[in-house]
Design a protein around this motif. Structure first.
Motif, PDB file in Angstrom:
ATOM      1  N   VAL A  31      11.381  10.335   2.578  1.00  0.00           N
ATOM      2  CA  VAL A  31      11.092  11.768   2.690  1.00  0.00           C
ATOM      3  C   VAL A  31      11.900  12.488   1.626  1.00  0.00           C
ATOM      4  O   VAL A  31      13.108  12.268   1.495  1.00  0.00           O
ATOM      5  N   PHE A  32      11.222  13.357   0.849  1.00  0.00           N
ATOM      6  CA  PHE A  32      11.874  14.119  -0.212  1.00  0.00           C
ATOM      7  C   PHE A  32      12.256  15.506   0.289  1.00  0.00           C
ATOM      8  O   PHE A  32      11.670  16.038   1.240  1.00  0.00           O
ATOM      9  N   GLU A  33      13.249  16.117  -0.352  1.00  0.00           N
ATOM     10  CA  GLU A  33      13.639  17.477   0.012  1.00  0.00           C
ATOM     11  C   GLU A  33      12.585  18.495  -0.413  1.00  0.00           C
ATOM     12  O   GLU A  33      12.454  19.556   0.201  1.00  0.00           O
ATOM     13  N   ASP A  34      11.844  18.176  -1.470  1.00  0.00           N
ATOM     14  CA  ASP A  34      10.810  19.078  -1.970  1.00  0.00           C
ATOM     15  C   ASP A  34       9.431  18.483  -1.688  1.00  0.00           C
ATOM     16  O   ASP A  34       9.267  17.257  -1.582  1.00  0.00           O
ATOM     17  N   ASP A  35       8.452  19.375  -1.597  1.00  0.00           N
ATOM     18  CA  ASP A  35       7.076  18.908  -1.402  1.00  0.00           C
ATOM     19  C   ASP A  35       6.519  18.337  -2.697  1.00  0.00           C
ATOM     20  O   ASP A  35       6.817  18.820  -3.801  1.00  0.00           O
ATOM     21  N   LEU A  36       5.741  17.298  -2.545  1.00  0.00           N
ATOM     22  CA  LEU A  36       5.013  16.746  -3.687  1.00  0.00           C
ATOM     23  C   LEU A  36       3.983  17.789  -4.165  1.00  0.00           C
ATOM     24  O   LEU A  36       3.578  18.672  -3.390  1.00  0.00           O
ATOM     25  N   PRO A  37       3.573  17.706  -5.406  1.00  0.00           N
ATOM     26  CA  PRO A  37       2.534  18.641  -5.882  1.00  0.00           C
ATOM     27  C   PRO A  37       1.300  18.577  -4.978  1.00  0.00           C
ATOM     28  O   PRO A  37       0.931  17.511  -4.468  1.00  0.00           O
ATOM     29  N   ALA A  38       0.699  19.719  -4.791  1.00  0.00           N
ATOM     30  CA  ALA A  38      -0.477  19.792  -3.898  1.00  0.00           C
ATOM     31  C   ALA A  38      -1.590  18.879  -4.361  1.00  0.00           C
ATOM     32  O   ALA A  38      -2.383  18.373  -3.560  1.00  0.00           O
ATOM     33  N   THR A  39      -1.642  18.637  -5.648  1.00  0.00           N
ATOM     34  CA  THR A  39      -2.712  17.803  -6.209  1.00  0.00           C
ATOM     35  C   THR A  39      -2.288  16.344  -6.338  1.00  0.00           C
ATOM     36  O   THR A  39      -3.015  15.540  -6.925  1.00  0.00           O
ATOM     37  N   ALA A  40      -1.100  16.013  -5.828  1.00  0.00           N
ATOM     38  CA  ALA A  40      -0.579  14.666  -6.017  1.00  0.00           C
ATOM     39  C   ALA A  40      -1.448  13.637  -5.317  1.00  0.00           C
ATOM     40  O   ALA A  40      -1.884  13.831  -4.183  1.00  0.00           O
ATOM     41  N   THR A  41      -1.697  12.558  -6.011  1.00  0.00           N
ATOM     42  CA  THR A  41      -2.449  11.437  -5.447  1.00  0.00           C
ATOM     43  C   THR A  41      -1.769  10.135  -5.862  1.00  0.00           C
ATOM     44  O   THR A  41      -1.119  10.058  -6.904  1.00  0.00           O
ATOM     45  N   VAL A  42      -1.926   9.129  -5.024  1.00  0.00           N
ATOM     46  CA  VAL A  42      -1.376   7.812  -5.343  1.00  0.00           C
ATOM     47  C   VAL A  42      -2.334   7.129  -6.306  1.00  0.00           C
ATOM     48  O   VAL A  42      -3.548   7.101  -6.061  1.00  0.00           O
ATOM     49  N   PRO A  43      -1.838   6.588  -7.421  1.00  0.00           N
ATOM     50  CA  PRO A  43      -2.741   5.929  -8.369  1.00  0.00           C
ATOM     51  C   PRO A  43      -3.440   4.730  -7.736  1.00  0.00           C
ATOM     52  O   PRO A  43      -2.885   4.065  -6.850  1.00  0.00           O
TER      53      PRO A  43
ATOM     54  N   GLY B  76       3.093  16.057   2.981  1.00  0.00           N
ATOM     55  CA  GLY B  76       3.352  16.779   1.734  1.00  0.00           C
ATOM     56  C   GLY B  76       4.641  16.404   1.043  1.00  0.00           C
ATOM     57  O   GLY B  76       4.839  16.731  -0.131  1.00  0.00           O
ATOM     58  N   ASN B  77       5.550  15.741   1.758  1.00  0.00           N
ATOM     59  CA  ASN B  77       6.829  15.411   1.119  1.00  0.00           C
ATOM     60  C   ASN B  77       7.283  13.981   1.420  1.00  0.00           C
ATOM     61  O   ASN B  77       8.456  13.663   1.295  1.00  0.00           O
ATOM     62  N   SER B  78       6.365  13.122   1.819  1.00  0.00           N
ATOM     63  CA  SER B  78       6.736  11.759   2.200  1.00  0.00           C
ATOM     64  C   SER B  78       5.795  10.741   1.568  1.00  0.00           C
ATOM     65  O   SER B  78       4.622  11.033   1.307  1.00  0.00           O
ATOM     66  N   LEU B  79       6.367   9.538   1.342  1.00  0.00           N
ATOM     67  CA  LEU B  79       5.566   8.389   0.925  1.00  0.00           C
ATOM     68  C   LEU B  79       5.756   7.301   1.963  1.00  0.00           C
ATOM     69  O   LEU B  79       6.881   7.026   2.407  1.00  0.00           O
ATOM     70  N   ILE B  80       4.623   6.682   2.342  1.00  0.00           N
ATOM     71  CA  ILE B  80       4.663   5.606   3.335  1.00  0.00           C
ATOM     72  C   ILE B  80       4.183   4.327   2.668  1.00  0.00           C
ATOM     73  O   ILE B  80       3.065   4.275   2.129  1.00  0.00           O
TER      74      ILE B  80
ATOM     75  N   THR C 240       0.869  -1.188   0.000  1.00  0.00           N
ATOM     76  CA  THR C 240       0.000   0.000   0.000  1.00  0.00           C
ATOM     77  C   THR C 240       0.896   1.225   0.000  1.00  0.00           C
ATOM     78  O   THR C 240       2.084   1.150   0.343  1.00  0.00           O
ATOM     79  N   MET C 241       0.356   2.372  -0.413  1.00  0.00           N
ATOM     80  CA  MET C 241       1.156   3.585  -0.479  1.00  0.00           C
ATOM     81  C   MET C 241       0.288   4.779  -0.122  1.00  0.00           C
ATOM     82  O   MET C 241      -0.827   4.930  -0.637  1.00  0.00           O
ATOM     83  N   THR C 242       0.800   5.661   0.762  1.00  0.00           N
ATOM     84  CA  THR C 242       0.081   6.890   1.120  1.00  0.00           C
ATOM     85  C   THR C 242       1.056   8.050   1.139  1.00  0.00           C
ATOM     86  O   THR C 242       2.269   7.869   1.326  1.00  0.00           O
TER      87      THR C 242
END
Length: 612
Positions: free
Chosen positions: A266-278, A221-225, A215-217
């Motif tokens: 954790v990324f140095e930059d924030d993911l796009p505000a509209t970013a969603t996991v497919p 704003g700048n992390s994937l779990i 699973t992925m969430t």
């Protein structure tokens, strides 16, 4: 007839006079040369003894001449090593002063002119010291190099760069780094195009498939779990990644951190505000270019440059110990071709087949300890020795030159790994193609060249000198000795470019390089144990030369004393006392004159003269 002397009496007088002449000649020879006789027949009873004494004296005189040359050689070598020691000690002192600074402050984004100037000075001194060592170890006597083993007509040390800038252009310290082990610093392997059959080049990418996450969430704003531990463990912190499938676009950023269990990135930059996991994780991919590439040979054994073939006589049975991570055999010297840092490909053992990195080799050459990266499994009684083969490949950390493959890809590369089948070299690069490209055109294949070179151009012959009939001394001090190699490796480590990682990935690079270099310099100069390194040091070499000089001088003294004794004995046999020779000459001269006078007087005697 009136003459009194007869023919017989006259002949007797002449014979006696000739004998007196011969005695005079002998006396004249002895008086002028101080020798008893012109030939051995004159001293026949002592001639055998005299010849033996002269032969022994000639042998000793030849040994004295050789030992005088040897003494000069030892003293010259000692002077060169003293100069090397002085240069290394001076640099170590400067490097220690530099290390007293807060090295954690020497990072990208935190550098000022003063810090950069300090680094520039240390690197320039490191390069200058390398050139000084090159000069001193290329010392010659009688037009023969002293530190090249049996190779006395070729310079043993070559640092093929005239300036620090040229050195750093080759060893940029980022993609191409200076040798990090003895094996990689001395390797001179070459592999021919007939051996490789051509090469294939490809960029090495690390890809994390979305499906591996479970699973992925998105968080903060700048992390994937990820739902599965270890999902992101193969990615590297500080390097750039491309996240594909987020919000229909590619998101590019550097990795700031990865959790210990590899489930959170954790990324140095924030993911796009509209970013969603497919919805379908198969559409999600995280790709990282680790600036690595593979050079693969078309033939399976293209990068195997030497072999150790198992046999009952050369190795005996192989045994593997997982607890110690070791391979051992009962035959002494079986693994003498291997050194710390060697890379080998084991085949024919089953569970322990594959690439192994050598951490150390026992002094008797029977046991190899591997690095933790390449563990073995227990197999204490593997007896099928004829089936076992150990292929020797390029050491990890060595720099290879690839020429006449393709102008876009030719150049130096530092090896950071080898595929488990030994067919591919993993190198640092940012210019290999994304998709594999093979270069095996028969028209140009014969021009291809892949190999490595070393600073050392001599051989491993250990020269011995016989100082007398029963004693030899070992003069096996070559420029490849670990004492010199460790020093040159430390200097190259500091002199190479990019002491500061401008990309900000390796924040401890300055500290690591300076610390490692200081440890190597300590081990090179003194008896300081360093794991995985030989104990040889310059202090030990100085002691060896001092002992050799003492043995040579003692031999010279003893030989000269023996020569003096032999000279006295020879003189007693063949020489005469000058005063005695002069008296004998006078006596012989007087006797001959008397003979002439008597002969003249007797010749004038006649009956007629008597009657008168």
């Amino acid at each position: 007839m009136s003459r009194v002397p007869t023919l017989a009496s006259n002949q007797s007088f002449v014979t006696r006079m000739l004998q007196q002449q011969t005695s005079l000649y002998k006396a004249q020879y002895s008086a002028t040369t101080y020798k008893k006789s012109q030939n051995y027949s004159g001293i026949a009873s002592d001639s055998y003894r005299l010849l033996n004494l002269k032969s022994e004296k000639a042998t000793l005189e030849a040994q004295v001449s050789c030992n005088q040359s040897l003494s000069t050689r030892i003293q010259t070598m000692s002077n060169s090593i003293d100069a090397v020691k002085s240069a290394i000690t001076s640099f170590r002192s400067t490097l220690r002063d530099f290390s007293a600074n807060d090295l954690s402050a020497y990072v990208s984004g935190n550098m000022d002119a003063d810090k950069q100037n300090e680094i520039d000075k240390v690197q320039q001194l490191a390069f200058d010291t390398m050139k000084q060592i090159e000069y001193y170890l290329n010392t010659k006597i009688d037009d023969r190099y002293l530190f090249g083993g049996g190779s006395v007509y070729e310079s043993p040390v070559t640092i093929p760069f005239g300036t620090l800038e040229e050195f750093q252009e080759y060893y940029d310290g980022q993609m191409v780094t200076y040798a990090e082990s003895r094996s990689s610093n001395l390797v001179t392997y070459q592999t021919s195009p007939n051996k490789t059959g051509g090469v294939s080049l490809q960029k090495l990418m690390t890809t994390v498939e979305g499906t591996a996450a479970g699973t992925m969430t998105i968080a903060d704003g700048n992390s994937l779990i990820a739902g599965n531990a270890g999902t992101f463990s193969d990615l590297e912190v500080g390097m750039e990644v491309t996240v594909k499938g987020i919000d229909g676009t590619d998101f590019v950023s550097k990795v700031k951190s990865i959790s210990a269990d590899g489930s959170v990135i954790v990324f140095e930059d924030d993911l796009p505000a509209t970013a969603t996991v497919p919805a379908d994780l198969a559409d999600l991919q995280i790709v990282q270019d680790q600036k690595l590439g593979t050079i693969s040979s078309v033939n399976t054994d293209g990068f195997i440059v030497d072999n150790i073939q198992g046999s009952d006589t050369s190795t005996g049975d192989f045994a593997f110990d997982a607890t110690r991570n070791q391979m051992s055999v009962p035959i002494n010297g079986a693994f003498s071709k291997l050194t710390a840092g060697s890379t080998i490909l084991i085949t024919g053992t089953g569970a322990n087949d594959g690439i192994k990195y050598v951490e150390s080799v026992s002094a008797d050459g029977r046991t190899v300890t591997f690095s933790d990266e390449t563990p073995v499994v227990n197999d204490p009684t593997y007896v099928a020795t004829s089936n076992v083969n150990i292929g020797i490949s390029f050491p990890v950390g060595s720099t290879i030159n690839m020429e006449n493959v393709n102008p876009s890809y030719d150049g130096p590369y530092t090896i950071v790994g080898i595929s488990d089948d030994g067919q591919s070299l993993i190198v640092r690069t940012d210019k290999f193609p994304d998709t594999e490209v093979t270069f095996d055109d028969p028209a140009t294949l014969h021009k291809q060249s892949i190999g490595s070179t070393s600073y050392y151009g001599g051989d491993s012959l250990k020269i011995q000198y016989r100082v007398d009939s029963n004693t030899s001394i070992d003069m096996g001090i070559n420029a490849e000795d670990p004492a010199f190699e460790k020093a040159l490796r430390a200097l190259g480590m500091i002199a190479q470019g990019n002491m500061i990682d401008e990309e900000g990935v390796d924040l401890t690079r300055v500290y690591n390089r300076v610390t490692e270099a200081l440890n190597l310099l300590d081990s090179a100069l003194e008896n300081v144990n360093m794991e995985g390194e030989s104990s040889s040091n310059i202090a030990l070499l100085e002691n060896r030369l001092a002992n050799n000089l003492i043995m040579s001088d003692n031999a010279l003294t003893n030989q000269q004393k023996t020569i003096d004794l032999l000279t006295t004995n020879i003189s007693n046999i063949e020489d005469v006392d000058p005063l005695e020779a002069a008296l004998e000459l006078t006596a012989a001269s007087d006797a001959l004159e008397a003979s002439y006078s008597i002969l003249a007087s007797v010749s004038q005697l006649s009956l007629l003269n008597y009657l008168k």
